[in-house]
Design a protein around this motif. Structure first.
Motif, mmCIF file in Angstrom:
data_model
loop_
_atom_site.group_PDB
_atom_site.id
_atom_site.type_symbol
_atom_site.label_atom_id
_atom_site.label_comp_id
_atom_site.label_asym_id
_atom_site.label_seq_id
_atom_site.Cartn_x
_atom_site.Cartn_y
_atom_site.Cartn_z
ATOM 1 N N PRO A 1 -0.694 -4.457 -0.072
ATOM 2 C CA PRO A 1 -1.022 -3.210 -0.038
ATOM 3 C C PRO A 1 -0.395 -2.073 0.052
ATOM 4 O O PRO A 1 -0.440 -1.002 -0.802
ATOM 5 C CB PRO A 1 -2.378 -3.186 0.711
ATOM 6 C CG PRO A 1 -2.737 -5.131 1.249
ATOM 7 C CD PRO A 1 -1.051 -5.173 0.311
ATOM 8 N N THR A 2 0.714 -2.355 0.804
ATOM 9 C CA THR A 2 1.411 -0.959 0.873
ATOM 10 C C THR A 2 3.228 -1.733 -0.016
ATOM 11 O O THR A 2 3.780 -0.215 0.776
ATOM 12 C CB THR A 2 1.906 -0.664 3.138
ATOM 13 O OG1 THR A 2 2.118 -1.990 3.073
ATOM 14 C CG2 THR A 2 0.340 -0.862 3.066
ATOM 15 N N LYS A 3 3.141 -2.397 0.144
ATOM 16 C CA LYS A 3 4.541 -2.902 -0.808
ATOM 17 C C LYS A 3 5.613 -2.900 0.141
ATOM 18 O O LYS A 3 6.291 -2.569 -0.188
ATOM 19 C CB LYS A 3 4.845 -1.856 -2.161
ATOM 20 C CG LYS A 3 3.920 -1.812 -3.293
ATOM 21 C CD LYS A 3 3.486 -3.041 -3.701
ATOM 22 C CE LYS A 3 2.125 -3.000 -4.524
ATOM 23 N NZ LYS A 3 2.158 -4.257 -4.737
ATOM 24 N N GLU A 4 5.154 -3.601 1.464
ATOM 25 C CA GLU A 4 6.984 -2.989 2.565
ATOM 26 C C GLU A 4 6.008 -4.239 3.242
ATOM 27 O O GLU A 4 5.272 -4.826 3.222
ATOM 28 C CB GLU A 4 6.241 -2.195 3.723
ATOM 29 C CG GLU A 4 6.106 -0.167 2.502
ATOM 30 C CD GLU A 4 7.722 -0.090 2.233
ATOM 31 O OE1 GLU A 4 8.211 -0.742 3.122
ATOM 32 O OE2 GLU A 4 8.068 0.812 1.464
ATOM 33 N N PRO A 5 7.152 -4.351 4.375
ATOM 34 C CA PRO A 5 6.709 -5.706 5.164
ATOM 35 C C PRO A 5 6.105 -4.948 6.188
ATOM 36 O O PRO A 5 6.044 -3.931 7.126
ATOM 37 C CB PRO A 5 8.655 -5.952 6.113
ATOM 38 C CG PRO A 5 9.237 -4.845 4.802
ATOM 39 C CD PRO A 5 8.193 -3.773 4.157
ATOM 40 N N ALA A 6 5.142 -6.598 6.374
ATOM 41 C CA ALA A 6 4.430 -5.941 7.217
ATOM 42 C C ALA A 6 4.835 -7.059 8.979
ATOM 43 O O ALA A 6 4.351 -8.132 8.529
ATOM 44 C CB ALA A 6 3.401 -5.633 7.322
ATOM 45 N N TYR A 7 3.868 -7.266 9.710
ATOM 46 C CA TYR A 7 3.887 -8.480 11.002
ATOM 47 C C TYR A 7 2.384 -8.627 10.840
ATOM 48 O O TYR A 7 1.771 -8.111 11.481
ATOM 49 C CB TYR A 7 4.232 -8.189 12.495
ATOM 50 C CG TYR A 7 4.029 -9.031 13.223
ATOM 51 C CD1 TYR A 7 4.915 -10.604 12.669
ATOM 52 C CD2 TYR A 7 3.507 -9.547 14.208
ATOM 53 C CE1 TYR A 7 4.660 -11.409 13.487
ATOM 54 C CE2 TYR A 7 3.109 -11.009 14.755
ATOM 55 C CZ TYR A 7 3.961 -11.214 14.822
ATOM 56 O OH TYR A 7 4.183 -12.300 15.451
ATOM 57 N N ILE A 8 2.304 -9.305 10.356
ATOM 58 C CA ILE A 8 0.589 -9.884 10.173
ATOM 59 C C ILE A 8 0.640 -11.489 10.615
ATOM 60 O O ILE A 8 1.004 -12.863 9.950
ATOM 61 C CB ILE A 8 0.267 -9.845 8.494
ATOM 62 C CG1 ILE A 8 0.516 -8.927 8.067
ATOM 63 C CG2 ILE A 8 -1.676 -10.665 8.265
ATOM 64 C CD1 ILE A 8 -0.236 -8.326 6.372
ATOM 65 N N PRO A 9 0.523 -12.222 11.087
ATOM 66 C CA PRO A 9 0.460 -13.124 12.658
ATOM 67 C C PRO A 9 -0.647 -13.741 11.630
ATOM 68 O O PRO A 9 -1.999 -14.299 12.049
ATOM 69 C CB PRO A 9 0.912 -13.582 13.660
ATOM 70 C CG PRO A 9 0.013 -12.238 14.044
ATOM 71 C CD PRO A 9 0.025 -11.249 12.667
ATOM 72 N N LEU A 10 -0.800 -14.831 10.275
ATOM 73 C CA LEU A 10 -1.776 -15.768 10.552
ATOM 74 C C LEU A 10 -1.737 -17.245 9.881
ATOM 75 O O LEU A 10 -0.545 -17.077 9.503
ATOM 76 C CB LEU A 10 -2.771 -15.062 8.922
ATOM 77 C CG LEU A 10 -3.222 -13.981 9.132
ATOM 78 C CD1 LEU A 10 -3.877 -13.676 7.339
ATOM 79 C CD2 LEU A 10 -4.668 -14.391 10.511
#
Length: 448
Positions: free
Chosen positions: A287-296
């Motif tokens: 969605p943002t086209k950026e790295p993100a921290y999403i622990p799943l």
């Protein structure tokens, strides 16, 4: 090829399983602090609530399986130092205290995440517990047997699931969170208020917009103190979020400020032959086209699989994530993918949204249910970047469809005209996914 794997929950398990298949000649050494692998922590609330009777069913791989396939499993071993340039590590046997040195050609860091543990006075009291691994699950079950008043701190997915489980077990439950709504990071108010109303109907005490300042008691916790009140507690479960477990390579590979390891599309870190996957990593967020921290767990399994495929040659790029998730609380079936409006604003993305409430079947059908759905999109180009659904009926799989739409940069116009079947048992002539996209188009036409 000698491969070292540090950590063996979801990403580690997926990596090892695929390496065994893809590179049968590889020498694999695994270092895991726990005495088990592949624990599904998302099942803890089901275990607590009695939905799952046998906790052994919360595992989908075993140490024995890996040993049979020639993997050297160093269980209850903690890696105490790791030199990614020299390709060597030291591991401590937690049962004997002895340390051993090991070398590798390829390193896979799948050390996962760990719950936030803020320095709250009284955190060391008995019955103040975390909720992450199998040992935590067993402790929560054991300690809750004699507990009457349970306080859950943190109103994210794990927290609200535990609240339901404890209430159904006859406990007096208080849910504390510093935000003014539950599930604030994942859902908008229209999708959280029905759950809050149900919690209140069930007698659950919602202590929102409050911050825990202390736990009080002699040896065992008796009371939780916040900036706005105090609550009796025989058991406190901390569920306020997770941080990446990346200290073992701190300063050796590139990370985000949070400590999440940055990897390329082939899961390689900033150092050649050093890979990372799972909750210790940042992921590319579509969605943002950026790295993100999403622990799943879903991200972890995919990343672990991709690591294995790219160990020798970079052939299988990571397609990114939408952070898609689902949740069942009492009669509420909820799912979301991508950004909420507030999350988009925080990310610097200008968005608008469309929202509909409608029955999912034609009115002539004798049984029906209401569905609420929201679509978040970028008005400049119509690109879909988020969605949320809630209903008493189960429409959560529709969010998987919208996850695919976000991954492929679909627009509201494309979704509005996508071919979905019609059959009165299942939907209306205009499917609700088409309908919410048409609503977004109408909104944009008015704005012109």
């Amino acid at each position: 090829m000698k491969v070292a794997v540090i950590g063996c929950t979801h990403a580690g398990t997926a990596a090892i399983t695929n390496i065994i298949s893809l590179y049968p000649e590889a020498e694999i050494e695994v270092f895991e602090k726990n005495d088990n692998v592949s624990f599904l922590s998302c099942g803890i609330a089901l275990y607590v609530g009695g939905v799952v009777d046998d906790p052994n069913g919360l595992f989908y791989a075993s140490v024995e399986q890996f040993n049979k396939n020639g993997v050297q499993m160093h269980m209850e071993h903690e890696v105490t130092s790791c030199d990614v340039q020299e390709k060597k590590l030291e591991a401590k046997n937690l049962k004997t205290g002895e340390s051993s040195n090991h070398t590798f050609d390829k390193l896979i860091i799948t050390t996962g995440s760990w719950p936030f543990t803020p320095p709250i006075p009284g955190s060391d009291l008995n019955n103040v517990v975390l909720c992450k691994n199998f040992d935590h699950a067993k402790e929560i079950i054991r300690r809750s047997e004699s507990a009457k008043n349970v306080v859950v701190v943190g109103a994210g997915y794990i927290g609200v699931e535990l609240v339901e489980a404890f209430e159904e077990n006859g406990k007096n439950v208080t849910l504390i969170d510093s935000e003014d709504r539950i599930l604030n990071r994942y859902l908008d108010e229209k999708f959280t208020s029905p759950v809050e109303e149900t919690f209140e109907e069930k007698g659950i005490n919602l202590a929102l917009s409050q911050t825990v300042s202390a736990f009080e008691g002699k040896e065992t916790v008796e009371k939780v103190i916040t900036d706005k009140g105090e609550y009796e507690a025989d058991l406190v479960v901390m569920c306020i979020g997770f941080r990446p477990n990346s200290d073992i390579v701190k300063g050796q590979v590139n990370t985000l400020e949070s400590g999440a390891i940055i990897v390329d599309s082939f899961m390689q870190t900033s150092v050649k032959d050093i890979y990372a996957a799972g909750d210790c990593c940042a992921v590319f967020y579509n969605p943002t086209k950026e790295p993100a921290y999403i622990p799943l767990a879903t991200n972890a399994v995919r990343m672990g699989t991709i690591v294995a495929h790219n160990l020798v040659n970079a052939t299988l790029p990571y397609p990114g994530t939408q952070g898609t998730s689902g949740l069942k609380i009492y009669n509420h079936n909820i799912a979301s993918t991508g950004l909420t409006e507030s999350a988009a604003e925080a990310a610097g993305l200008s968005v608008r949204s469309a929202y509909i409430e409608d029955t999912y079947r034609p009115e002539f059908m004798p049984e029906n249910a209401l569905i609420k759905i929201k679509l978040v999109y970028v008005p400049d180009n119509g690109r879909i970047v988020g969605a949320q659904i809630i209903s008493d009926a189960d429409f959560t799989q529709a969010v998987n469809t919208l996850s695919v739409a976000i991954a492929n940069d679909m627009t509201i116009q494309q979704l509005a005209l996508t071919d979905f079947f019609f059959q009165p048992h299942y939907n209306k002539p205009v499917n609700f996914l088409n309908e919410v996209a048409l609503e977004a188009m109408a909104k944009e036409n008015k704005a012109k």
